[in-house]
Each structure stands twice: as C-alpha cells, then as structure tokens.
Scaffold this active site. Structure first.
Site, PDB file in Angstrom:
ATOM      1  N   HIS A  73      -6.094 -27.989   8.392  1.00  0.00           N
ATOM      2  CA  HIS A  73      -6.462 -26.578   8.416  1.00  0.00           C
ATOM      3  C   HIS A  73      -6.718 -26.124   6.987  1.00  0.00           C
ATOM      4  O   HIS A  73      -6.025 -26.549   6.063  1.00  0.00           O
ATOM      5  CB  HIS A  73      -5.321 -25.766   9.028  1.00  0.00           C
ATOM      6  CG  HIS A  73      -5.357 -24.302   8.712  1.00  0.00           C
ATOM      7  ND1 HIS A  73      -4.415 -23.687   7.913  1.00  0.00           N
ATOM      8  CD2 HIS A  73      -6.230 -23.329   9.080  1.00  0.00           C
ATOM      9  CE1 HIS A  73      -4.698 -22.398   7.816  1.00  0.00           C
ATOM     10  NE2 HIS A  73      -5.798 -22.145   8.510  1.00  0.00           N
ATOM     11  N   ARG A  80     -13.292 -10.824  17.226  1.00  0.00           N
ATOM     12  CA  ARG A  80     -13.957 -11.892  17.983  1.00  0.00           C
ATOM     13  C   ARG A  80     -12.931 -12.955  18.361  1.00  0.00           C
ATOM     14  O   ARG A  80     -12.662 -13.918  17.632  1.00  0.00           O
ATOM     15  CB  ARG A  80     -15.093 -12.511  17.191  1.00  0.00           C
ATOM     16  CG  ARG A  80     -15.940 -13.391  18.121  1.00  0.00           C
ATOM     17  CD  ARG A  80     -17.222 -13.865  17.526  1.00  0.00           C
ATOM     18  NE  ARG A  80     -18.121 -14.342  18.570  1.00  0.00           N
ATOM     19  CZ  ARG A  80     -18.248 -15.628  18.896  1.00  0.00           C
ATOM     20  NH1 ARG A  80     -17.566 -16.547  18.287  1.00  0.00           N
ATOM     21  NH2 ARG A  80     -19.092 -15.969  19.852  1.00  0.00           N
ATOM     22  N   GLY A 137     -11.784  -5.095  19.205  1.00  0.00           N
ATOM     23  CA  GLY A 137     -13.140  -5.568  18.940  1.00  0.00           C
ATOM     24  C   GLY A 137     -13.210  -6.853  18.137  1.00  0.00           C
ATOM     25  O   GLY A 137     -14.294  -7.307  17.787  1.00  0.00           O
ATOM     26  N   ASN A 165      -8.167 -22.443   4.711  1.00  0.00           N
ATOM     27  CA  ASN A 165      -8.587 -21.054   4.773  1.00  0.00           C
ATOM     28  C   ASN A 165      -8.653 -20.503   3.359  1.00  0.00           C
ATOM     29  O   ASN A 165      -7.723 -20.687   2.579  1.00  0.00           O
ATOM     30  CB  ASN A 165      -7.573 -20.259   5.627  1.00  0.00           C
ATOM     31  CG  ASN A 165      -7.835 -18.774   5.619  1.00  0.00           C
ATOM     32  OD1 ASN A 165      -7.151 -18.023   4.933  1.00  0.00           O
ATOM     33  ND2 ASN A 165      -8.824 -18.348   6.364  1.00  0.00           N
TER      34      ASN A 165
END
Lengths: 445, 445
Positions: A220, A390, A388, A222
C-alpha cells in the site's frame, strides 16, 4: 475481454468500467454546458467536505471568458480582502486558467505541481505493473455532481495481481466552520481561521496491490497534499500569500508469509530515500507506521510496516529554507522509490509454489486487512462518512476475497496455541513466524 | 474430524475449540483457587466497561463462606448506604449465592431469569439447527481473566450452514464515571447516577447463521438485558430496590436472492408475536430495524429487515402493570418465535440448485454484511473497543468468506446500470430485484 452486455455476472466489474468512462464523460460535458451560463455575480457553488484520503477531482466547468476576467481582477488589485466573497473565484477556477495558460514548473502553485506529480507517477506505476502482470489496467476517470473527481486504475483477476488499484484524486472544496475549528485545534500555526468558510484543495495518490500468490505480499502507498485559502483573500489562491498546507503519506508491506529479505529490502529502500532528506525521517516515520497500522482488537499490526506521516507542515522541516518545497521533494522521492521497493519482491514471489492451505492462510490474513481498513483506517472511515464520496474508489483497497474462521488455531485472538512448540511442523512455524512479527514490530535496517 | 495436532491448516478452528474448552476450564479453576484467599475487606476487583452485545460472563470466584456472610449482612441491615463500598458484595457474588440456594422462578431477580432464558433458547436453537445440518455445533465455554465469559456454539463448514454461531454471554462489570454520565444523558429516568462507579449486569443471546446455498438467507437475532445497581446500595443487588434496566433486541433476514414468500413469512411471524404484546410494537420496531440496518455509504439496507429495539425501559411499556415483566415476556416471545420464523425458510431453500455466478453474487452480498458489521453495528464497534473483550465471539458474526469487486456492474455504488432494462436477462433481474428492496425497504405484512 467480452463487452457483451448483460450476459453474465462472472466479471461484471470490467464491463462497468466501460460504462463509468462514458458516464463520466457525459457528466463532464453536461457540467461544461450548464456552467457556461454562470455569471461572476453568482455565489460560488457549495462544495463538499474534505476527504482525508478520498480526494475527488473537481473538474470545474466554467466558461474561460468569465474566469479570465475574474483572474485578471485578482491580479490587478492587491487589496483583495475588499472584494466581496460572492465575487471571488474559487481555487479550482483559478487553477483551471493557470493550467491552460502556462506549463507546470517549479514556480507553479503547489496544488498544480502535486496534481502533476501524482498523475505522472500513477502512469509510471500502472505501466510497470502491467509489464509484470501481462494484463492491462482499466482506467476509470470519474467526476461527481458536487464537483470533484479522479482517475482510478484497476486490475482485477490478473495473472499476478488478484486486485490492484492505483488511484489519483484532486478535490477542490469548502470547509465548514466546525471543520475549520477542528483544523485550528490540530494545527497551531493555522492561519485565516476566523472565517465561516474556507476553500480547500487536496491531491493524492493511493495504491493497494493484492497479488494472487500467498508468498507475494500486499503493498500500500499513499501520498497526499492539503491546502486551504481564505475566500476573502483570493491572491492566496494563486499561491502568493501565506497558506495552510500539509503533506501526508507513506508506504507499507503486508505479507501473508514472512521473507526477511523482502522486509529488509522494502525498509532499506524507504530508509535510503528518507535519509536523503533528513537522517531522522526514517526512524520517526517508521515508528509512526508501526503505531498507525495497528489492529488493536487483534493486538497485531496489519503487516510489517514501512513509513507513515501526516500533517507535515512548515514546522515539520524547520531546517529547510523552504519547508514546503522540501516536503514536496520528500513525497516525490517517496513515489520515486516505490517501484524499486516493490518490483524485486513481486518478481521473486509471484511464481513460487504454494499449497491450498497456504492460500487459505492468505485469505485469513486478507480478512485482517479488511478489519483494519474498515475499523481503523482514518481515510476510509472519513471517506465513507463524507456525503457524495466515491465509495468504489475508497473501497478499492479491500481484497477481492477474504475469510473469517471462528477462533482459528494459529491466528485466533485470545486463543492460546493448541500445540507444543516442538510439535509444530514447518508449515505452522511459518504462520507463527508471521504472527510473531505482527505482534511485535521489528527493526529491519 | 481429525484432532491430530499441528497437522494441517484446513480446519484449524475445529481443533482450537478443543483447546479453548480446556483453557477455559483451567482459568476458571485457577480463579476459584486464587479467589478463595480473598477477604471481605479487599476492595472489589476492577471490572470491564459494558459491552452492548459482547456480554462476557463473570464466573465470579469467591469462597461461598465469605459470600454467605456478606449476603447475610445486607439482608439484616436495611440502611445499606452506610456500608462502605469496599465491603459491598458485587452483583455477581450475590447472584452466585442465589443461584445455588434457590431454583430460578418468576420471583427471582431479572438477571437470573434472563440468564436462564437465553441459555435455554441457545440449547433449543442449537439442537434444531443440528437437525437441519446433520453436523454438530462445537460448544465453546470461555471465561476471561478480568471476569466474565459465555458460551459460544459454532458450526463451521457444515452441510447446510457455511458458518453459524449461537452465543450467550453474561457480564458483571463496573461502569466508570464517564460511562455513567453518558447513560444518564441517554436515559432520562436514570437513577443513582451521582456516584463514581456503578455495578452493571448484561445478559444476551446473539446468533448469526450464514447458509451455504445462495438461495437461503442469512439470519441474525439478538436479545439482551442490561441493569445497573448503586454499589452503596447493595440491597439493590437482590432486585428489591429501584434499578436502571433496559431490554434490547430483534431479528432480521439478509437474503442474497429475494423470495417474497420468505420475506412475508419472516415478517408475519415477527408481527404475530409483537401483536400479542402491543399492536404498535411491530410497526415501531420494524421501522427501527429499517433505520438501524442501513449501510449509508452504499445507500442500501443490510437485508430485508425485521425488528430492532433498544433501551426499552419502564417508560417503554407504560400501559403494563409491570413494565419489566412485560418486556421480559416480550423478549421471551421473540426468542420463541425464532425457529418458526426461520426453519420453514431454510428447509425450502437449502437444497435449491444454483450457478457459480449466483454463489459469487452471494459472496459480494457477504462483503456488504462485513461492511455493515465492521463500520456501523454498534455492538461490534463497542465490543472491539472494549479492553479484554472476547474478539472471536464478537467477530463470529462475519461470514466464512466474502468478496469485493471494484465498481460491480449490478451492485457497484454510484455506478449507473450498464444495460437497458429490457436487455436484462433473468439472472440479472433477480439481482436487481434484491437491490431494489435493499434500497427502498418495503412493507411485508
């Protein structure tokens, strides 16, 4: 790949990407059409709350003629605080113009440099992973009604990767008063907090790779950048004034079976790039990762760690002449080091032989990955609670398949070992070796 | 079933139960040994925080001679507030004596009646499910160092059930000041809140059944009772004084494929038992379930609902002469109705033919079950955050296997349908039918 519609459920996700791309294009086109009727006297559209990791890309759709006039005004008049909020352009609008007018360079606003950085690395990483797998990623560009969007690149049921996702997202949004208060509490140096609303920007890249072979580890990564600007101070929006900003990120490895060489190589690569910037970074951020990637209810770490950092701002690189530049370069080095950290490992492990029992062990470990991500990962829980957001891109981090057994003899929590140490055969020893390092994080370099 | 130790990983959970039982007995024995040296002047042992659904069973181990003397003191002297806290017997100690002296009847303290109720139904339900599956449950009795324990009955990899768990647990514990404040805020009628510590008791039964056949629905049931007593008022502990108490519970069904007949039968059975107690109960608690079992980030319900209620106290059954008795009988009816509500359904569905695609759809739906339980279920998140909680019993609710696909064509969140309605074949229609009812809960009776 069959694109015949409505035929089978076996690989429906693949087909849906095709659809997503169309849907996305349509909504962008629609936004351009509807926004071109916007006038400068209209108030700015309300925008979403910040998403810590689920940055959505605001493909702001406003006629360039209108935006050009606004930008001209900002640049001409230095006393921007006098301009009523209603007339101020949003960060997104300013950036849209800047991107069209000038190439991104060292002198561009950090927002645009970060956007370029993450998208360049997304392409590079996706390309390299495709060479390993032999199967192509699906590139899924998306936007949202509320503004925002991103690029999700996903490979599912590949030859090497069971599920791999490399996402970038860019969010332009507006912080509410409570969100501003919260940030002020977290950041002593927070400026411009005495307002009711604050534009913000977030850009990030997030990748999770779950290989099929249980000998090959999940990885992973980020890297993310966050910035705010005072809507009463639109010069801010061009990067001239003092802003609130910070960087976060890291990378970590989650093996189902421990190969010490892999752990050492992964950590050594991270240490090397950290050392180029500051001799303290690796130690600090390695420890932060050991704390962050903990599953408290299992008393285990998610994997063998790596580095993790968050909220790095001007105070985090005090020795640097230009802390923002220094931290941006640090993230850039981190992204640069990803392929060298992971490719040698996946190449070594992807074709190793394994037993059905070892595959099942991997599935149990995947269950723990799900537990961490759904219960403790801040980005995931924040994202899922953001209206809202995703959801598909947030939950892309979850493995394709996972397993939970009640009170598993080796991995069960609070269950004592059922066999004497000397009764263990080689297979069990391997699983226990992993658990040992998950329970007590180790120094690898 | 092979019990050869250390041989294979294929069914390690089974072997671990054997171990658990031994470990449990050992620790109970040890506690008896160590506690028998305790004197009445010792302060009560610190106990755990309350667990909403993960009730642990405090098998309090104290010499009966000592306890007998304490109990005698309480009953002799009505001015109990004068007794220093250190000398007060705990609820657990009082109950231990009561259970040994008298059989449980209508006149026994509610704690003991509830314990008896849930354990009787656990046996009855386990027996009935074994008849269906042909394989036996493993009965896993456990206790904890901090005090507490329970009985977990688990069937894994059965003929009909992929994973089924029927757990009871009984917790005697101590609420901290912040926990008391929180409860006072939630319950207007909370009494005895002006103390630093408060003994509490919780008893519950919790079951989750995941059948193998994708046509057979997952079912969940939970009934629980909670009570507090002021440690300065030990008469309370015998059930004489005014106490804080409430009941919670319910049952709900989670199909992968919708059979309207099943949904109607399940809800009708619930309504019938609710109506016997109050004509409003079904409507109220059906709506509560629709709200509670929602996965907001998916805009879906976990399943087709059922009933859910929590914190029902003296104010919740105002028409009843004895609200506590009435609510206890209501929970008893709920437990009584479980087998009639589920057995006809599982019998009808367990041997239905299905395709690999339908099995895969079930796996995706299992993924959603995991999402709900780890992200939103209050009992699960509270339990996992409770130090010393029995994690294996809390997470027994997770399915054996689950699956996550990125942007699934039918179930993907925020992904528009890829096919026109009239292009749908029968298989897809079935999946869409389920999603429709998950998105918009329906009235079934």
């Amino acid at each position: 790949m069959s694109l015949k519609r409505g035929a089978t459920l076996v690989a429906p996700a693949i087909r849906s990407f095709q659809h997503c791309r169309c849907a996305s294009r349509t909504s962008v086109q629609q936004r351009w059409l509807s926004a071109s009727s916007k006038t400068p006297s209209e108030p700015p559209r309300p925008q979403e709350a910040p998403a810590q990791k689920n940055y959505a890309y605001a493909q702001v759709a406003i006629g360039i003629a209108v935006l050009g006039a606004l930008t001209y005004n900002f640049l001409r008049d230095p006393i921007q605080a006098e301009i009523p909020v209603q007339n101020a352009a949003t960060l997104a609008e300013v950036d849209e113009v800047t991107k069209k007018r000038t190439p991104i360079s060292r002198h561009s606003p950090m927002r645009l440099r970060m956007e370029k950085l993450v998208q360049e690395h997304q392409n590079k990483i996706v390309f390299a992973l495709e060479q390993i797998d032999g199967k192509k990623f699906i590139k899924d560009e998306w936007s949202r009604k509320q503004g925002g969007g991103g690029i999700s690149c996903v490979l599912q049921d590949g030859n090497v990767f069971e599920k791999a996702g490399v996402n970038t997202s860019i969010v332009y949004g507006e912080l509410s008063r409570p969100a501003i208060e919260k940030m002020r509490a977290d950041h002593k140096s927070f400026v411009g907090a005495d307002v009711d609303k604050l534009n913000f920007f977030a850009a990030g890249i997030s990748l999770v790779i779950h290989p099929s072979n249980p000998m090959a580890p999940t990885v992973h990564l980020n890297y993310r950048y966050f910035e705010t600007s005072d809507p009463r101070d639109p010069v801010n929006a061009t990067g001239q004034a003092k802003q609130n900003w910070w960087f976060g990120g890291g990378a970590d490895l989650t093996p189902s079976y421990l190969f010490e060489d892999d752990a050492k190589h992964f950590h050594k690569t991270l240490k090397n790039f950290c050392d180029k910037h500051d001799k303290d970074y690796y130690r600090l951020y390695k420890n932060w990762a050991d704390k962050y990637f903990r599953i408290p209810h299992r008393n285990e770490s998610r994997g063998i760690g790596g580095i993790f950092f968050d909220d790095l701002d001007a105070n985090s690189a005090p020795s640097a002449k230009n802390p923002q530049e220094e931290l941006f370069q640090f993230c850039a080095s981190g992204l640069e080091s990803f392929l060298p950290s992971y490719l040698p490992i996946i190449k070594k492990r992807k074709d190793m032989p394994f037993t059905p029992q070892q595959k099942e062990w991997q599935q149990l470990r995947r269950g723990r990955y799900v537990e961490f991500n759904l219960c403790y990962d801040r980005g995931t829980s924040f994202g899922l609670r953001t209206p809202g957001a995703r959801v598909e891109s947030i939950l892309m981090s979850l493995p394709l398949t996972a397993r939970w057994e009640y009170a598993h003899a080796i991995a069960g929590t609070g269950v004592e070992p059922i066999v004497d140490e000397d009764e263990l055969d080689a297979t069990h020893q391997k699983e226990r070796e992993l658990l040992e390092v998950l329970r007590t994080p180790r120094e690898w370099v």
